[in-house]
Design an enzyme around this catalytic site. Sequence first.
Site, mmCIF file in Angstrom:
data_model
loop_
_atom_site.group_PDB
_atom_site.id
_atom_site.type_symbol
_atom_site.label_atom_id
_atom_site.label_comp_id
_atom_site.label_asym_id
_atom_site.label_seq_id
_atom_site.Cartn_x
_atom_site.Cartn_y
_atom_site.Cartn_z
ATOM 1 N N ILE A 8 10.984 27.308 68.306
ATOM 2 C CA ILE A 8 10.049 26.650 67.401
ATOM 3 C C ILE A 8 10.226 27.226 66.002
ATOM 4 C CG2 ILE A 8 7.630 26.125 66.926
ATOM 5 C CD1 ILE A 8 7.060 26.549 69.897
ATOM 6 N N GLY A 9 10.714 26.396 65.096
ATOM 7 C CA GLY A 9 10.946 26.830 63.726
ATOM 8 C C GLY A 9 9.848 26.395 62.795
ATOM 9 N N ASN A 10 10.105 26.509 61.500
ATOM 10 C CA ASN A 10 9.092 26.167 60.503
ATOM 11 C C ASN A 10 8.895 24.662 60.360
ATOM 12 O OD1 ASN A 10 8.402 28.862 59.460
ATOM 13 N ND2 ASN A 10 10.546 28.928 58.866
ATOM 14 N N THR A 11 9.897 23.872 60.715
ATOM 15 C CA THR A 11 9.801 22.424 60.494
ATOM 16 C C THR A 11 10.054 21.586 61.742
ATOM 17 O OG1 THR A 11 12.122 22.351 59.811
ATOM 18 C CG2 THR A 11 10.473 22.637 58.070
ATOM 19 N N LYS A 40 13.763 23.124 68.210
ATOM 20 C CA LYS A 40 15.096 22.936 68.757
ATOM 21 C C LYS A 40 15.079 23.357 70.217
ATOM 22 C CE LYS A 40 19.948 23.770 67.600
ATOM 23 N NZ LYS A 40 20.880 24.457 66.669
ATOM 24 N N ALA A 99 12.006 36.667 66.206
ATOM 25 C CA ALA A 99 12.514 36.382 67.546
ATOM 26 C C ALA A 99 13.907 35.772 67.504
ATOM 27 C CB ALA A 99 11.547 35.454 68.275
ATOM 28 N N ASP A 100 14.185 34.968 66.479
ATOM 29 C CA ASP A 100 15.504 34.332 66.390
ATOM 30 C C ASP A 100 16.612 35.356 66.177
ATOM 31 O OD1 ASP A 100 14.427 34.876 63.870
ATOM 32 O OD2 ASP A 100 15.362 33.153 62.910
ATOM 33 N N ARG A 101 16.330 36.409 65.397
ATOM 34 C CA ARG A 101 17.340 37.445 65.163
ATOM 35 C C ARG A 101 17.678 38.171 66.460
ATOM 36 N NH1 ARG A 101 15.288 41.392 60.729
ATOM 37 N NH2 ARG A 101 17.442 42.177 60.858
ATOM 38 N N THR A 104 24.475 22.156 33.409
ATOM 39 C CA THR A 104 23.485 23.057 34.014
ATOM 40 C C THR A 104 23.443 22.928 35.528
ATOM 41 O OG1 THR A 104 22.168 23.035 32.000
ATOM 42 C CG2 THR A 104 21.050 23.718 34.010
#
Length: 247
Positions: A8-11, A14, A95-97, A176
């Site tokens: 479960i990620g921020n958006t 998966k 947790a992902d790390r 720029t």
Amino acid sequence: MRTLALDIGNTAVKYGCFEGDLLFETAVVDSVAAVPELLEKLQPAHVIVSSVAEDTTAVVAQWQSQVSGRVLAFQPATTKLPIENAYATPHTLGADRLAAAVGAAWFWPGHDTLIIDAGTAIKCDWVEQGRTFRGGSIAPGLRMRFEALHTFTGRLPLVAMPAETAAPVPLTGDDTQAAIRSGVLNGAVAEVNGIIEAYRAQKQDLQIVLAGGDAGFFQPRLKGRIFVIPELVLIGLHRILVHNVEN
């Protein structure tokens, strides 16, 4: 044994579904609200849930009624692992790390491994001899760098990632937007290559593995032999689940 790993990620959420050690289905769903339907479809015997975005205690209890075996909420500080976690503050460790480290240790037992997870943040983590997670570094990801330049300055525009990630990025920007692209993209590549060189100077038999949503951008730009495993976190979660079920 069929297992399901949920990241479960921020958006988004998966997931990866495994039959034994074979990852046979992976995709992304919009939110945790879609998980009950996923459980009904895939019928896993055991489930592991990892989240960097929210507390999963309540949803784990709800999902347990749909799963015959275990629904394990992965907690880096307390969940049993197949490797040693030598991080000084495990309660603050993403947790992902740690899941990626377990995945790397499974692929390269007995070898030093440097994991480059290029996503929202760029995380470079070292697994010592396939046995011990030592930690590493966390830096802003590519999109975060673009957004920071726009947000924290008065006039710099918000620049998007190139549509074609493999296209060359000119070193010298002649306007720029091009200058920002050069600074963000070429700068991030130089940064990661520098970290790789520093680790290689210390470790003779170092494996480099690349994961994360921006792996496709970094892959052709990093020096030396690089293994690309986009599903490394899901594979690591699966190995953690198997370890807990079997032990």
